[in-house]
Enzyme design. Structure first.
Site, PDB file in Angstrom:
ATOM      1  N   ALA A  76       0.879  -1.166   0.000  1.00  8.22           N
ATOM      2  CA  ALA A  76       0.000   0.000   0.000  1.00  8.22           C
ATOM      3  C   ALA A  76       0.914   1.212   0.000  1.00  8.22           C
ATOM      4  O   ALA A  76       1.766   1.374   0.878  1.00  8.22           O
ATOM      5  CB  ALA A  76      -0.890  -0.007   1.237  1.00  8.22           C
ATOM      6  N   SER A  77       0.788   2.066  -0.996  1.00  7.47           N
ATOM      7  CA  SER A  77       1.721   3.171  -1.195  1.00  7.47           C
ATOM      8  C   SER A  77       1.621   4.210  -0.084  1.00  7.47           C
ATOM      9  O   SER A  77       0.614   4.298   0.641  1.00  7.47           O
ATOM     10  CB  SER A  77       1.447   3.846  -2.538  1.00  7.47           C
ATOM     11  N   LYS A  78       2.665   5.038   0.025  1.00 12.79           N
ATOM     12  CA  LYS A  78       2.649   6.147   0.977  1.00 12.79           C
ATOM     13  C   LYS A  78       1.468   7.063   0.679  1.00 12.79           C
ATOM     14  O   LYS A  78       1.250   7.455  -0.471  1.00 12.79           O
ATOM     15  CB  LYS A  78       3.940   6.954   0.900  1.00 12.79           C
TER      16      LYS A  78
END
Length: 407
Positions: A76-78
Site C-alpha cells: 500500500a503506497s505512501k
C-alpha cells in the site's frame, strides 16, 4: 490499568490528511482528492496492521518477496504519494478509469469516489493473490461495483475501454502500446516512470502523435514484475555496493571491482544545499544529458570500510563507463555553532576515467543549482517514430517507445 482513550480511525485519518495537505510534498492540491481520502477508511483495507500504522504516512507491505535484497511483491503506497498522483490524474465525475496495480484496493476506492455514480473503475494486477485481496476488501467496504481483473497490466483492459484516465501504481519502465492507445484523445496517463535507475510520477496527456508530460514528481514504486529491461549487479564480493542500469547501457559491474578498492578522487561544485533540501533534480538532469547515468546503492558497512559516502546511500545517481565510476556525494561546510548547516555537492570518482566522469557530474550539479525548480517535459513517441518528428531533447530508446526529455 491504562484508561487513556485511543483516537478513533476518523480522527487519525483526518490528522494524516491534514499533514499531507499542509506539507504538499509535490506542491499539488485538489479538494476533490482531499475529500476522497478523508472519506475512504484506509485501515479497513489493511486489517493485518494496527489502525495507528494504517494512518502513518508510510508504505505498508502486503506481500513479501523472499529473494535477497528484493523489494516486496505488493505494497500500500505512501499516502502523500497517493495524494499527489491522484491530483496529477485529474479524475472527474463520469470518467472511466483503469488502474494498473490493484494493491490493497484502497486506491481504486479513492478513484470510485472521484468519478462518482456515473463513472467506472477497473483495477487489475498480474498476481492473483493481490487481486483476491483487493476483491475482498472492496466488497467489504461497499465498493463491490469496482471491477477487479487478474492480468498483466501492460496488456491493458481493452474490453472495458477506452479510458479517460489510466493510472499505474507500479513502476513502469516502458509504457506499452496498450497503455498508451487505450486512452481517449486528450486523456491522461499517470505512471511511476522508470529510467536510468530513477523513478518519477509522470502525468502524460495524449496528443495526436505523442504523450506529453505536464507534471514530473519524485516518487518510489515497486517495478512491474514482467519488465526485465532493468539490470542490477554488485561491484564488490561482499554484496554491499550495487548498481542498477538499463538494458541499452554497456555496464559491467565486475569491471569496477579493482577501482573501488582504491581511494576516491573528489571533485566539488559550488552548489550547496541545506539539511532538508532535496537535490533529486541533479539525477533528473543527469538522465537528460549523460548516457552513463545509472543508480548506486551502498550499505553502511561499505562506507565504514572506506568507500566514500554517497549523498544518498540508498538511492543515488552515478556515472559509469567501463572500469570507471563517479557518484554524487556531499560534505558539510564549516559553520558557526548553532547555525543551520550547509552541504556542498560534488562527486566521488574511481578508476582511470573517474576524474572526467566527476567533472561531467559536477556540470549537472551546477546546472541544477542554477535553476532548482525546473521540471523537464517528457514526451513518449511510438517506437519507430522518425527523428524529424520528435521534439528537441535527449532521446532514450525503449522497445515500444522513444522517450524524449527536454529542459
Amino acid at each position: 490499568m491504562n484508561t487513556t482513550a485511543q483516537p478513533s480511525p476518523e480522527v487519525l485519518r483526518n490528522q494524516l490528511i491534514d499533514t499531507i495537505v499542509r506539507e504538499r510534498v509535490a506542491g499539488l492540491y485538489d479538494p476533490q482528492v482531499e475529500e476522497a481520502m478523508r472519506t475512504v477508511p484506509r485501515h479497513e483495507f489493511l486489517p493485518a496492521v494496527s489502525i495507528e500504522t494504517a494512518y502513518t504516512n508510510e508504505a505498508v507491505t502486503i506481500k513479501d518477496n523472499p529473494a535477497e535484497d528484493a523489494l516486496p511483491f505488493s505494497c500500500a503506497s505512501k499516502p502523500d504519494v497517493v495524494f499527489f498522483m491522484l491530483v496529477q490524474l485529474q479524475a472527474r465525475e463520469g470518467h472511466r478509469i483503469f488502474e494498473i496495480g490493484a494493491g490493497t484496493g484502497v486506491n481504486a476506492a479513492y478513484l470510485r469516489r472521484l468519478v462518482g455514480p456515473t463513472g467506472h473503475v477497473i483495477t487489475g494486477d498480474i498476481d492473483s493473490d493481490v487481486t483476491a485481496y483487493a476483491r475482498k476488501t472492496l466488497d467489504a467496504t461497499g465498493y463491490g461495483d469496482i471491477e477487479v481483473i487478474t492480468r498483466d497490466g501492460a496488456l491493458g483492459a481493452e474490453e472495458y475501454g477506452p479510458f479517460d484516465r489510466i493510472i499505474a501504481t507500479v513502476g513502469v519502465w516502458d509504457p506499452s502500446p496498450a497503455m498508451r492507445n487505450q486512452l481517449t484523445p486528450g486523456g491522461r496517463l499517470v505512471l511511476p516512470l522508470r529510467w536510468r535507475g530513477l523513478t518519477r510520477s509522470v502525468a502524460l496527456v495524449r496528443e495526436p502523435n505523442r504523450h506529453r508530460s505536464d507534471s514530473v514528481k519524485v516518487c518510489g514504486f515497486l517495478p512491474m514484475i514482467e519488465e526485465t529491461e532493468e539490470h542490477s549487479g554488485y561491484i564488490d564480493d561482499d554484496h554491499l555496493t550495487r548498481l542498477f542500469w538499463d538494458y541499452d547501457q554497456p555496464i559491467d559491474p565486475t569491471a569496477l571491482r579493482a577501482a573501488i578498492t582504491q581511494p576516491a578522487t573528489l571533485a566539488w561544485s559550488e552548489t550547496t544545499v541545506g539539511p532538508v533540501e532535496s537535490f533529486d533534480g541533479v539525477w533528473l538532469r543527469m538522465s537528460a544529458t549523460d548516457p552513463a547515468t545509472c543508480r548506486i546503492t551502498v550499505k553502511q558497512p561499505a562506507v565504514d570500510a572506506g568507500l566514500r559516502r554517497p549523498a544518498n546511500p540508498n538511492l543515488g545517481p552515478a556515472l559509469v563507463e567501463g572500469d570507471s565510476m563517479a557518484y554524487l556525494t556531499l560534505a558539510r561546510l564549516p559553520s558557526e555553532e548553532g547555525a543551520v548547516p550547509r552541504f556542498r555537492l560534488g562527486a566521488a570518482a574511481y578508476g582511470p576515467a573517474g576524474e572526467t566522469l566527476a567533472e561531467r557530474l559536477c556540470t549537472q550539479i551546477t546546472a541544477w543549482g542554477d535553476d532548482r525548480t525546473a521540471e523537464p517535459v517528457i514526451s513518449l513517441y511510438p517506437a519507430g517514430t522518425p527523428d524529424d518528428q520528435l521534439t528537441d531533447g535527449y532521446v532514450i530508446e525503449k522497445p515500444s517507445t522513444r522517450m524524449v526529455i527536454s529542459y
